[in-house]
Design a protein around this motif. Structure first.
Motif, PDB file in Angstrom:
ATOM      1  N   TYR A 154       0.845  -1.313   0.020  1.00  0.00           N
ATOM      2  CA  TYR A 154       0.129   0.244   0.036  1.00  0.00           C
ATOM      3  C   TYR A 154       0.830   1.352   0.024  1.00  0.00           C
ATOM      4  N   ARG A 155       0.290   2.306  -0.325  1.00  0.00           N
ATOM      5  CA  ARG A 155       1.192   3.676  -0.689  1.00  0.00           C
ATOM      6  C   ARG A 155       0.008   4.702  -0.416  1.00  0.00           C
ATOM      7  N   THR A 156       0.392   5.972  -0.201  1.00  0.00           N
ATOM      8  CA  THR A 156      -0.490   7.327  -0.488  1.00  0.00           C
ATOM      9  C   THR A 156       0.207   8.217  -1.211  1.00  0.00           C
ATOM     10  N   ASP A 159       3.543   9.550  -0.070  1.00  0.00           N
ATOM     11  CA  ASP A 159       4.904   8.679   0.295  1.00  0.00           C
ATOM     12  C   ASP A 159       5.973   8.966  -0.298  1.00  0.00           C
ATOM     13  N   ALA A 161       9.492   6.829  -1.977  1.00  0.00           N
ATOM     14  CA  ALA A 161       9.830   5.522  -1.613  1.00  0.00           C
ATOM     15  C   ALA A 161      10.733   4.962  -0.815  1.00  0.00           C
TER      16      ALA A 161
END
Ligand SMILES: Cc1cc2nc3c(=O)[nH]c(=O)nc-3n(C[C@H](O)[C@H](O)[C@H](O)COP(=O)(O)O)c2cc1C
Length: 161
Positions: A154-156, A159, A161
């Motif tokens: 999951y990312r938003t 974010d 890396a």
């Protein structure tokens, strides 16, 4: 997993997507939901969308035999909901606030968008079906940022890396 399957999965994981929960109804009338990131827009006129459904999921019948479904686009604070609907169905809907919309499938509270669909066509391809829906009702109840999926996690939007 063969080398080609593993590099295929790795390459495809570099394509960032949003996450949706597609809700439907099982033949016995019980509500069902499945977490999906293979969602895409397909056509503006008529308004068509699609998602890909693995042939081994127990939830298949809701979408192959059922006539309606809803695509719920998840917000960044709905990771728990994504995880709930990525498991086999048991009491998922007891854990998630929802209403029922025009086509009789669940509208998940807090979703960025809810696309109510009538099933248009199902295409059989490889180990998945492509399910195409015609959008008959649209709500955009939440204006916050999306939940994303990238490289298997999951990312938003904020974010790094
Ligand atoms: C982020 C994410 C994306 C997923 N995308 C898909 C998808 O596009 N198509 C699909 O069939 N399953 C997808 N899944 C897996 C299903 O959610 C999962 O197999 C299903 O809910 C489990 O039900 P089952 O035990 O009946 O197979 C995804 C899971 C996650 C966590």
């Amino acid at each position: 997993m063969t080398t080609i399957q593993s590099s295929f999965r790795d390459a495809l994981g570099r394509f960032a997507t949003g996450i949706v929960v597609v809700t439907g109804e099982m033949p016995d009338g019980s509500p069902i939901g499945i977490t999906v990131n293979s969602f895409s827009s397909l056509s503006l006129d008529p308004p068509l969308i699609l998602f890909c459904l693995g042939k081994t999921t127990e939830k298949l019948k809701a979408f192959i035999e059922g006539e309606n479904f809803v695509v719920n686009v998840l917000a960044e604070d709905q990771m728990d909901i994504s995880n709930i609907f990525a498991k086999s169905q048991d009491d998922s809907f007891n854990q998630v606030k929802h209403d029922f919309g025009e086509v009789g499938c669940a509208l998940i509270d807090g979703a960025l968008a809810q696309l109510e669909c009538k099933k248009h066509e199902v295409h059989d391809n490889g180990d998945h079906y492509i399910v195409v829906g015609e959008v008959v009702s649209i709500s955009t109840p939440n204006d916050s940022d999306p939940l994303l999926f990238f490289k298997g996690g999951y990312r938003t939007l904020g974010d790094k890396a």
